[in-house]
Design a protein around this motif. Structure first.
Motif: not given
Length: 602
Positions: A524-531, A540-554
């Motif tokens: 999205q224009a003007g919005v930046y995902r830091e973490w 646990v961290p979640i990846d912030v790559q745009a326009n794809r499903w990001n898997t997290f696992s604990m």
């Protein structure tokens, strides 16, 4: 000298260049930077020239000071004259102040200030796409024999022309075109039938060509190429002009200049009078067009020349082992980090899981995989048997284990999910020899669907939303805009830039051994995902790559609270938290959560 990427930069931007170098190294690349790779006793300019010429690619950190630097200019000239692929990224300044004239014909990446992290993501993906060329359809294989004959004819013609004193131009032909019409899924155009059968496009719909692939033969040094789109003889738009490289290369999207659609980016409003399109591949020398190859695409309401259509399927996870050790599950987040496999190691692929939004008794998928130094390596290819496409997340049926021995030059493990009638549906390009394995899970249960003992929350029904609530200035709703499985997901909308408000809570007390989920972050224009992170006392961290499903696992079994293992406690509440910049009441941001699973510890 081993394979590496040369980093060109101005000394005035040393600190940013170091950050860029560290990011690229963290992604698994071997980076040559004169600060760390040049000994004081060396003849430094000669060494740098040698390093540029011997590199796989050159990343150019653009800035006003780099634009005026004679050393950076010399390194760019060495790369362009020596056929070293350039990847420019602006780290300071603007296009008009940072991009030198010699790179005006190339597409650059924005990496200034808050765009640095997202710019490096795009740069890293571009480098992987260059290093391991994606074989996006099997048409290339079908015409491979014809191309081999063509190359022989080209070589013979070249010999005759050279003997007679004539210059031989590079040969170029269109392999495939990917297009989107009226918002439907992308279709891949079969060039063998494009003129005969045509494609069905209705009048006034939004029409995009989002990528083209071409085959290039002959001497390419000093040449550039671009694609132009015409409706009959009327000019519609063109791709960016880029350096010509031998083999198969992507030209990117057609950017419309006429008949621009009013609401869809990079799309044209298709006209009722258009009965055919023409794609012209134009080769340039010193900025002057010297050769054009044209392909006609007929428009026909009943046309069937495309080969990529629903049902579609995507890779969900793969299960593998190294040297007969424990089975590991490859997390899609780890693609940029790779796996810890080295020359002499044995990699075994045990299972492949995919997801699909529909079922079809008439369509099946196959797995095709190989290891490679660069590009497609037919000597290591292994193909699975066919498996009927089924709705939701499933294992590829009757999958026989595949094994490879890693060779000294191998750098990538490539896994394709193909429709058995031709098109490639999805792929993983996994770096080898990474010396690390973040995002890889040894639990035999993680990322395996379906799992009879797991509890699955996919927001298909309103009760799935009952235990969820948003932080202050945020809201939640069931949404069909994005879905990891099924038709719905949980949409979380926030209007606050305050970190503590950008949360969504799951108020379901539970005991579990493993918790898995998916988050989708739209660009999205003007919005930046830091973490972003998923928390249950510990996080646990979640990846912030745009326009794809990001898997997290604990892996709950590895976590404690006040020295007590979490598996022995009843977790009262869980939450997802993200740090977003640029969000406000005037610029709200929505992300999506889906595919939540937890596995009991009994």
């Amino acid at each position: 000298m081993s394979r590496y990427i040369f980093l060109s930069y101005s000394r005035d931007e040393l600190s940013i260049a170091r950050r860029l170098r560290d990011k690229l190294k963290g992604a698994g690349f071997n980076v040559w930077m004169d600060e760390s790779d040049l000994e004081i006793a060396d003849n430094w300019r000669q060494e740098i020239a040698e390093a540029v010429r011997s590199s796989q690619a050159i990343v150019i950190a653009l800035s006003p000071s780099a634009k005026s630097s004679p050393y950076v200019s010399e390194e760019i000239d060495l790369a362009l004259n020596g056929s070293v692929r350039p990847f420019p990224i602006i780290i300071h300044g603007r296009e008009d102040t940072a991009v030198p004239d010699s790179l005006n014909h190339l597409q650059y990446i924005e990496g200034v200030d808050e765009k640095f992290n997202s710019g490096v993501e795009k740069l890293t993906q571009a480098l992987y796409d260059f290093a391991a060329i994606r074989r996006l359809d099997r048409l290339w294989r079908i015409i491979a024999a014809a191309l081999a004959v063509l190359l022989i004819l080209v070589a013979a013609t070249a010999f005759i022309l050279l003997r007679s004193g004539h210059t031989v131009l590079p040969g170029v032909s269109l392999i495939s075109v990917r297009y989107v019409a009226d918002g439907f899924d992308p279709r891949l155009l079969d060039m063998r039938t494009a003129e005969a059968d045509g494609i069905p496009i209705r009048a006034n719909v939004a029409f995009q060509i989002d990528n083209l692939w071409v085959s290039v033969s002959g001497e390419t040094a000093g040449y550039t190429i671009g694609a132009e789109l015409y409706a009959g003889d009327e000019y519609i738009g063109a791709s960016n002009i880029t350096t010509l490289w031998p083999g198969m290369m992507s030209l990117g999207a057609i950017i419309p200049k006429n008949y621009i659609h009013s609401t869809v980016n990079n799309a044209v409003s298709f006209q009722a009078s258009w009965d055919h399109l023409v794609i012209a591949l134009v080769i340039y020398k010193d900025g002057v067009a010297i050769s054009t190859a044209r392909t006609t695409i007929r428009i026909d309401p009943s046309g069937t020349s495309w080969v990529w259509d629903a049902p579609h399927a995507y890779l969900a996870s793969v299960v593998y082992s190294i040297n007969g050790g424990p089975e590991l599950v490859f997390d899609p987040r780890a693609r940029l980090d790779g796996i810890d496999a080295h020359p002499g190691d044995q990699i075994t692929l045990h299972q492949v899981w995919y997801r699909s939004d529909t079922s079809s008794a008439d369509a099946s998928v196959q797995v095709e995989a190989y290891i490679t130094a660069i590009g497609y390596d037919p000597t290591t290819v292994q193909v699975s048997s066919s498996s009927e496409i089924r709705f939701d997340i499933n294992q590829v049926d009757n999958f026989a284990a595949m094994t490879w021995q890693v060779r000294p030059a191998d750098e990538f493990w490539v896994i394709y999910l193909n429709r058995d009638d031709g098109p490639v549906l999805d792929s993983y390009i996994i770096p080898l020899n990474a010396n690390k394995s973040p995002g890889l899970h040894s639990s035999s249960n993680v990322l395996r669907w379906p799992f009879s003992r797991a509890t699955y929350v996919d927001f298909e029904n309103q009760p799935d939303l009952a235990d969820w609530f948003a932080g202050d200035t945020s809201s939640i709703a069931q949404s069909s805009a994005e879905a990891f499985s099924g038709s719905y997901s949980l949409a979380v909308t926030t209007t606050s830039a305050v970190e503590d408000n950008q949360k969504v809570f799951w108020d379901r007390p539970l005991q579990a051994d493993t918790i898995v989920g998916q988050v989708y972050w739209p660009e999205q224009a003007g919005v930046y995902r830091e973490w972003a992170q998923f928390c249950a006392w510990a996080c646990v961290p979640i990846d912030v790559q745009a326009n794809r499903w990001n898997t997290f696992s604990m892996d709950v079994s590895e976590l404690t609270y006040n020295d007590t293992p979490l598996t022995e406690l009843r977790i009262p509440q869980l939450w997802i938290q993200v740090q977003l910049n640029g969000v406000s009441a005037d610029n709200p941001y929505t992300f999506y959560v889906d595919g939540i699973q937890y596995f009991p510890n009994d």
